[in-house]
Design a protein around this motif. Sequence first.
Motif, PDB file in Angstrom:
ATOM      1  N   SER A  91       0.782  -1.233   0.000  1.00 37.96           N
ATOM      2  CA  SER A  91       0.000   0.000   0.000  1.00 37.96           C
ATOM      3  C   SER A  91       0.817   1.289   0.000  1.00 37.96           C
ATOM      4  O   SER A  91       0.249   2.364  -0.056  1.00 37.96           O
ATOM      5  CB  SER A  91      -0.970   0.003   1.187  1.00 37.96           C
ATOM      6  OG  SER A  91      -0.333  -0.464   2.347  1.00 37.96           O
ATOM      7  N   CYS A  92       2.143   1.215   0.029  1.00 36.89           N
ATOM      8  CA  CYS A  92       2.930   2.453  -0.014  1.00 36.89           C
ATOM      9  C   CYS A  92       3.035   2.938  -1.473  1.00 36.89           C
ATOM     10  O   CYS A  92       2.549   2.283  -2.395  1.00 36.89           O
ATOM     11  CB  CYS A  92       4.324   2.224   0.570  1.00 36.89           C
ATOM     12  SG  CYS A  92       5.381   1.155  -0.420  1.00 36.89           S
ATOM     13  N   PHE A  93       3.669   4.058  -1.679  1.00 37.43           N
ATOM     14  CA  PHE A  93       3.828   4.624  -3.030  1.00 37.43           C
ATOM     15  C   PHE A  93       4.455   3.599  -3.981  1.00 37.43           C
ATOM     16  O   PHE A  93       3.965   3.370  -5.081  1.00 37.43           O
ATOM     17  CB  PHE A  93       4.702   5.884  -2.946  1.00 37.43           C
ATOM     18  CG  PHE A  93       5.102   6.429  -4.287  1.00 37.43           C
ATOM     19  CD1 PHE A  93       4.208   7.188  -5.024  1.00 37.43           C
ATOM     20  CD2 PHE A  93       6.353   6.162  -4.812  1.00 37.43           C
ATOM     21  CE1 PHE A  93       4.571   7.689  -6.273  1.00 37.43           C
ATOM     22  CE2 PHE A  93       6.721   6.645  -6.056  1.00 37.43           C
ATOM     23  CZ  PHE A  93       5.825   7.412  -6.789  1.00 37.43           C
ATOM     24  N   LYS A  97       2.975   1.227  -7.331  1.00 34.06           N
ATOM     25  CA  LYS A  97       3.553   1.204  -8.681  1.00 34.06           C
ATOM     26  C   LYS A  97       4.102  -0.175  -9.017  1.00 34.06           C
ATOM     27  O   LYS A  97       4.851  -0.328  -9.991  1.00 34.06           O
ATOM     28  CB  LYS A  97       4.700   2.220  -8.769  1.00 34.06           C
ATOM     29  CG  LYS A  97       4.263   3.669  -8.682  1.00 34.06           C
ATOM     30  CD  LYS A  97       5.279   4.550  -9.359  1.00 34.06           C
ATOM     31  CE  LYS A  97       4.733   5.702 -10.173  1.00 34.06           C
ATOM     32  NZ  LYS A  97       3.345   6.008 -10.143  1.00 34.06           N
ATOM     33  N   ASN A 105       7.769   0.169   3.834  1.00 33.51           N
ATOM     34  CA  ASN A 105       7.215  -0.079   5.168  1.00 33.51           C
ATOM     35  C   ASN A 105       7.619  -1.373   5.851  1.00 33.51           C
ATOM     36  O   ASN A 105       7.200  -1.624   6.975  1.00 33.51           O
ATOM     37  CB  ASN A 105       5.688   0.007   5.109  1.00 33.51           C
ATOM     38  CG  ASN A 105       5.220   1.434   4.889  1.00 33.51           C
ATOM     39  OD1 ASN A 105       5.842   2.361   5.396  1.00 33.51           O
ATOM     40  ND2 ASN A 105       4.159   1.612   4.130  1.00 33.51           N
TER      41      ASN A 105
ATOM     42  N   MET B  37       0.469   7.607   1.816  1.00 37.70           N
ATOM     43  CA  MET B  37      -0.596   7.355   0.835  1.00 37.70           C
ATOM     44  C   MET B  37      -1.966   7.250   1.511  1.00 37.70           C
ATOM     45  O   MET B  37      -2.675   6.247   1.364  1.00 37.70           O
ATOM     46  CB  MET B  37      -0.287   6.059   0.067  1.00 37.70           C
ATOM     47  CG  MET B  37       1.005   6.092  -0.719  1.00 37.70           C
ATOM     48  SD  MET B  37       1.004   7.291  -2.047  1.00 37.70           S
ATOM     49  CE  MET B  37       0.226   6.312  -3.336  1.00 37.70           C
ATOM     50  N   GLY B 120      -0.996  11.128  -7.208  1.00 41.26           N
ATOM     51  CA  GLY B 120      -0.461   9.781  -7.021  1.00 41.26           C
ATOM     52  C   GLY B 120       0.662   9.689  -6.007  1.00 41.26           C
ATOM     53  O   GLY B 120       1.207   8.611  -5.783  1.00 41.26           O
ATOM     54  N   HIS B 121       1.045  10.802  -5.414  1.00 41.39           N
ATOM     55  CA  HIS B 121       2.181  10.793  -4.487  1.00 41.39           C
ATOM     56  C   HIS B 121       1.779  10.973  -3.026  1.00 41.39           C
ATOM     57  O   HIS B 121       2.623  11.259  -2.182  1.00 41.39           O
ATOM     58  CB  HIS B 121       3.211  11.852  -4.891  1.00 41.39           C
ATOM     59  CG  HIS B 121       3.984  11.472  -6.123  1.00 41.39           C
ATOM     60  ND1 HIS B 121       3.382  11.336  -7.350  1.00 41.39           N
ATOM     61  CD2 HIS B 121       5.281  11.169  -6.311  1.00 41.39           C
ATOM     62  CE1 HIS B 121       4.292  10.981  -8.243  1.00 41.39           C
ATOM     63  NE2 HIS B 121       5.450  10.864  -7.639  1.00 41.39           N
ATOM     64  N   LYS B 162       3.981   6.722   9.408  1.00 41.81           N
ATOM     65  CA  LYS B 162       3.704   6.340   8.015  1.00 41.81           C
ATOM     66  C   LYS B 162       3.340   4.848   7.918  1.00 41.81           C
ATOM     67  O   LYS B 162       2.357   4.476   7.283  1.00 41.81           O
ATOM     68  CB  LYS B 162       4.956   6.639   7.173  1.00 41.81           C
ATOM     69  CG  LYS B 162       4.922   6.167   5.740  1.00 41.81           C
ATOM     70  CD  LYS B 162       6.275   6.462   5.082  1.00 41.81           C
ATOM     71  CE  LYS B 162       6.468   5.694   3.792  1.00 41.81           C
ATOM     72  NZ  LYS B 162       5.703   6.236   2.663  1.00 41.81           N
ATOM     73  N   GLU B 166      -0.244   3.602   6.636  1.00 46.05           N
ATOM     74  CA  GLU B 166      -0.318   2.922   5.337  1.00 46.05           C
ATOM     75  C   GLU B 166      -0.608   1.433   5.461  1.00 46.05           C
ATOM     76  O   GLU B 166      -1.209   0.842   4.568  1.00 46.05           O
ATOM     77  CB  GLU B 166       0.998   3.119   4.558  1.00 46.05           C
ATOM     78  CG  GLU B 166       1.140   4.530   4.018  1.00 46.05           C
ATOM     79  CD  GLU B 166       2.362   4.745   3.131  1.00 46.05           C
ATOM     80  OE1 GLU B 166       2.346   5.711   2.343  1.00 46.05           O
ATOM     81  OE2 GLU B 166       3.330   3.957   3.236  1.00 46.05           O
TER      82      GLU B 166
END
Lengths: 393, 182
Positions: A91-93, A97, A105, B37, B120-121, B162, B166
Amino acid sequence: MRALTWHGKHDVRMETVPDPEILNPRDAIIKITSTAICGSDLHLYDAYIPTLQKGDILGHEFMGEVVDVGPKSTLKKGQRVVVPFTISCGSCFHCSKQQFSACDNGNPADNQDLGQQLYGEPMSALFGYTHLTGGYPGGQAELVRVPFSDVGPIVIPDGMPDDDVLFLSDILPTGWMAAENAQIEHGDTVAVWGCGPVGLFAVQSAFKMGAHRVIAIDHFPHRLELAAKFGAETINFEETDTYHALMEMTGSIGPDAVIDSVGLEAHGLFGDNIVDQIKASTFLGTDRPHALRQAILACRKGGRVSVPGVYGGFLDKFPFGAFMEKGLTMKTGQTHVQKYLPKLLEMIGNKELDTTFLISHRLPLEQAPEGYKMFKSEQNTCTKVVLKPGMEA
Amino acid sequence: MSEVRGAPSYVSKDKDLQKSEAQNGESTVWGHTVSIMRPREELYAYWRDFANLATFMQNIVSIEVLDQTRSHWTVRGPNGEYQWTALVTEDRPGEVIAWKAEDGDVKNSGRIEFRDGPPGHGTYVRAILAYQPPMGAIGKLIATLTQKEPQIQSNRDLRRFKQLMETGEIATTTQPNREPYS
Ligand SMILES: NC(=O)c1ccc[n+]([C@@H]2O[C@H](COP(=O)([O-])OP(=O)(O)OC[C@H]3O[C@@H](n4cnc5c(N)ncnc54)[C@H](O)[C@@H]3O)[C@@H](O)[C@H]2O)c1
Ligand SMILES: [Zn+2]
Ligand SMILES: [Zn+2]
């Protein structure tokens, strides 16, 4: 439980250690049925990669049966799974991708400072590797804790033997991504340095992706034979001048794409390699990028360089002038394993890929230290060692 | 406040500009930004309940919420525990929360900003921390040696925040291999 632990250069031992436990809601515990020794493990065995600690459990290629799950795991007890060596949250950036091996994470926060200093970014988490990559206990053991078990492991249908699917954990997707990173076009000639498991899967994958010719380079005759079985032409670098041969075999254009599946411990009595070895042993330099240098020099102008081989630190005499002047493109990285699993599992099921040909030894887990010794010292014939807990010797 | 642009003052080479964020005139200012995110409203809401901070901030012993704007902090430092009462000085839902110590052992203040990153970031979450190291430079040295330096800690705390936002959990490893018993 019993586990293979690292104690220093060429010193790995079987020890009894506490069983792993569920620590986070998305965890699962897997009872290992098969696990393999990898070329990456050899870099640890040879103490080339820093930050291992005495007692660390090695192993990042493994599969087994789910025996315990946290409340947020999507796995069920009794399922058979193969576990990717990359620990990814989904689920991170980067995971969004599909760059799973770049996940933000998995690595515990307190572990990230050194990686940030060394590489400008903290490293992502891997099983059984170093403390830069999280210090997660590996799978050369009877049991292993798997974080983010709702994202990583792939469930294996009944009836598919361990040996067919075990390499989904690393080397098969790694060879596949190596070929993908070579951006193969119809009619291409692809040269592959290193016919270890990664190189051999890269050879197979390159043909699947439409390579017209694949040229495989190594010095172990048996490994070269295996590459030839899949249709590769071969160069034994002890008998032949590799650069010259590649030029003659490609009308002096050079291969369209080159793949370095050797990594930081290149073999061979080449001038640059000997200087690198002296520097590495005296801590003046680190890696031994002989194969990578040669690949860059041989690659055709405007061609592509794919590097699945692992590097850890700094390279001396990196031919960046050649790289720039020839207008090359390079792609590299730890494999985004999760991205490739469904497709590769299907291809194995359809018998489109041969995954068992390279297994040369099946040993009980208890004989793991012997397995390391063999994989290190008998590389010609010892192409891949699979360890099975509980197997009769 | 929409996108975050440009370099923040705390990375300036100009010492005075660096300190412009110190609400109490503290001597040290440190900032750090991570992308997360999740929507900024959600991140803001979790942070605004100060009682939640102890889940990811390692050196917090406790934060007791006294009323809408006041909370009592007990924090582990290099030489034992420190306490103060923090007063919220700015509060814009989904955008920013700032606070400063009204009284207590260590002069300090903080600010957390939530801004949209490029498409998207994710959300760029920026924490800015200003403090007067207890016992000045020597205190700071001891803190660094014992890894309780607020800069190191706040970076790690932000990473944990984070991870929690996330993934719903904070990454950890036990080391069943640490103490082999045979
Ligand atoms: N990117 C990833 O995610 C990933 C995953 C798995 C493995 N790896 C890395 O891939 C590399 C290969 O792994 P493996 O398991 O196949 O290892 P391996 O050690 O079994 O194979 C390496 C092969 O390279 C050959 N070689 C050495 N020097 C050479 C030279 N100068 N020219 C040509 N060939 C040479 C060796 O003879 C050997 O056959 C390692 O660096 C490993 O760490 C990377
Ligand atoms: Zn591997
Ligand atoms: Zn991730």
